[in-house]
Structures are given as structure tokens and as C-alpha cells.
Scaffold this motif. Structure first.
Motif, PDB file in Angstrom:
ATOM      1  N   CYS A 161       5.814 -10.165  19.151  1.00  0.00           N
ATOM      2  CA  CYS A 161       5.057  -9.454  18.433  1.00  0.00           C
ATOM      3  C   CYS A 161       4.140 -10.190  17.640  1.00  0.00           C
ATOM      4  O   CYS A 161       3.154  -9.556  17.561  1.00  0.00           O
ATOM      5  N   MET A 162       4.638 -11.226  16.928  1.00  0.00           N
ATOM      6  CA  MET A 162       3.898 -12.108  16.118  1.00  0.00           C
ATOM      7  C   MET A 162       3.034 -12.651  16.939  1.00  0.00           C
ATOM      8  O   MET A 162       1.518 -12.818  16.714  1.00  0.00           O
ATOM      9  N   LEU A 163       3.083 -13.242  18.136  1.00  0.00           N
ATOM     10  CA  LEU A 163       2.090 -14.177  18.792  1.00  0.00           C
ATOM     11  C   LEU A 163       1.553 -13.298  19.872  1.00  0.00           C
ATOM     12  O   LEU A 163       0.161 -13.711  20.207  1.00  0.00           O
ATOM     13  N   GLY A 164       1.960 -12.328  20.326  1.00  0.00           N
ATOM     14  CA  GLY A 164       1.267 -11.525  21.296  1.00  0.00           C
ATOM     15  C   GLY A 164       0.002 -11.033  20.939  1.00  0.00           C
ATOM     16  O   GLY A 164      -1.010 -10.678  21.661  1.00  0.00           O
ATOM     17  N   PHE A 165      -0.305 -10.700  19.411  1.00  0.00           N
ATOM     18  CA  PHE A 165      -1.606 -10.200  18.985  1.00  0.00           C
ATOM     19  C   PHE A 165      -2.481 -11.319  18.947  1.00  0.00           C
ATOM     20  O   PHE A 165      -3.764 -10.866  19.064  1.00  0.00           O
ATOM     21  N   ASN A 166      -2.206 -12.635  19.196  1.00  0.00           N
ATOM     22  CA  ASN A 166      -3.228 -13.644  19.331  1.00  0.00           C
ATOM     23  C   ASN A 166      -4.022 -13.854  20.699  1.00  0.00           C
ATOM     24  O   ASN A 166      -5.091 -14.057  20.721  1.00  0.00           O
ATOM     25  N   ILE A 167      -3.267 -13.226  21.598  1.00  0.00           N
ATOM     26  CA  ILE A 167      -3.607 -13.390  23.026  1.00  0.00           C
ATOM     27  C   ILE A 167      -4.992 -13.238  23.680  1.00  0.00           C
ATOM     28  O   ILE A 167      -5.983 -13.949  24.062  1.00  0.00           O
TER      29      ILE A 167
END
Ligand SMILES: N[C@@H](CCC(=O)N[C@@H](CS)C(=O)NCC(=O)O)C(=O)O
Length: 218
Positions: A161-167
Motif C-alpha cells: 500500500c505504501m509503495l503502490g501509490f508511487n507507481i
């Protein structure tokens, strides 16, 4: 009663998505990045630097997306979205929770340079080049981490959830060619029902008017 202070398309999407994964009921309070609301004394009492997300929960307000994500996982251990404190896999989970923010800060610099800074002569080409290279380095690290893994630490966790936002944002500045693992990971994220619901509830308009932002000519 849980309240998420949110700006559509911002880092508060991480928390919104996690709340959906956890199946928690919450109220959304929307703010804007541009109308001065985040600088108001009301909001600064919740978030000293005037940033979203803030989560009101358990009779307090928590700021910093990483802190909120860790807190939610610790207070909802049965959901299994983070390795237990002290478990051997915990370190890798924490690495990726915080790596996501390292990467988001580089994206934020590029957003400022490419989209928000006006007039265009105020931009710094050396900084734009530097941050594009730094972003590509974080993407190489992510690509390697995802090799042979569906999710960052193997099974789905709140680090996703933290990293998925960046994609979506990273591919605006560094082309997707050469990153097949990240591209496939993005598709897995998009197919999660909780992600889809989170986008519907809190997505809003994108700040990006273009699919890709080239570096301006030197
Ligand atoms: N490290 C913080 C960063 C929060 C942050 O910078 N949020 C942005 C939106 S993505 C914001 O509120 N910006 C408002 C501003 O800079 O005035 C976190 O992860 O919560």
C-alpha cells in the motif's frame, strides 16, 4: 470513529487503500493542496507540518503515512498485513515501507519541477536530471526486489500500500520499458478489489496532464 484527512491523489491514498484492505469503516475529510486549508490552525493542530495524511483514530491524530500504516498493522494483527514485531521478516517489511517514502520524495521533487513551478524559467535542469536518475535507481531496486515475487515481501502486505501509490507517478518521469516486474506488479495492484474501491472513494483528478514528461532541452 475513524477519520482520514485526505487530498485526492496524494499520499493519503496509501492509508485509504489500507483501511479498505482492513475492512474498517471510516469517514473521509477532503482537503485541497491549493486553497490554504492545510496551513490553517485547525489542520496544523492535527499535522504540524501541514501535510496529509492524518488519521484520527483511538482518540488521537496520527500524521506521517508510514507511521499510520505501521500503527494500523500493529493494532490489527489478525489481518496479517505485516510481519509481527520481532519476526525475522519484519526488517524487510520496514525497509520497503520506508523505501516507498524515499522514492515518493524524489517523485515529489519532479512533480514540483515539471508541473508546479512557474514560470518555467524557475526550473533547474540539473536538479531535474539528477532526480530523474535518482528515481530510475530506486526503480531498478524495486524491479530487482520484485523478481520472482508477486508482492514486495512475498505475500501481500501494507508495504505494498505504501509503495503502490508511487507507481503511476514514477512512470511519468522514467519510461516503463526495462521494468517488466514493476509493470506486472502495477497490474496486480489494480486488480485488488480494495484498491479499486479506494480509488473510487478518494481518487479525484490527476495532477498529470501528460502520460510522460520529457526532460526539457538543456
Ligand atoms: N512523509 C509524509 C509526507 C506527507 C506529504 O508531503 N504530503 C503531501 C501530499 S502527497 C502534502 O500534504 N503536501 C502539502 C504541502 O506540502 O503543502 C508522509 O508520508 O505522510
Amino acid at each position: 470513529m475513524i477519520t482520514l484527512h485526505h487530498v485526492p491523489g496524494s499520499r493519503s491514498m496509501r492509508v485509504l487503500w489500507l483501511l479498505e484492505e482492513l475492512g474498517l469503516e471510516f469517514t473521509l475529510r477532503n482537503w485541497s493542496l491549493t486553497d490554504g486549508g492545510l496551513r490553517s490552525s485547525e489542520f496544523r493542530a492535527l499535522s504540524p507540518a501541514g501535510r496529509v495524511p492524518v488519521l484520527e483514530i483511538d482518540n488521537r491524530a496520527i500524521f506521517e503515512s508510514g507511521a499510520i500504516v505501521e500503527y494500523l498493522c500493529e493494532t490489527h494483527p489478525a489481518a496479517g498485513l505485516a510481519p509481527a514485531i520481532g519476526a525475522p521478516e519484519r526488517a524487510e517489511f520496514l525497509e520497503w515501507v520506508h523505501f516507498a517514502e524515499t522514492q515518493a520524495n524524489i517523485v515529489q521533487n519532479l512533480n514540483i519541477q515539471h508541473i508546479f513551478l512557474r514560470p518555467e524559467s524557475a526550473r533547474s535542469l540539473p536538479l531535474m536530471k539528477l532526480d530523474t536518475k535518482r528515481l530510475a535507481l530506486t526503480m531498478q531496486a524495486l524491479e530487482a526486489q520484485l523478481d520472482g515475487r508477486e508482492w514486495l515481501i512475498g505475500s501481500f502486505s501494507a508495504a505494498d500500500c505504501m509503495l503502490g501509490f508511487n507507481i503511476d507517478a514514477m512512470f511519468r518521469f522514467v519510461r516503463a520499458e526495462g521494468f517488466p516486474n514493476i509493470t506486472a506488479y502495477r497490474e496486480r495492484i489494480r486488480s485488488r478489489p480494495a484498491y479499486e474501491v479506494a480509488l473510487k472513494k478518494g481518487g479525484g483528478d490527476s495532477i498529470y496532464a501528460q502520460d510522460f514528461y520529457e526532460l526539457p532541452d538543456a
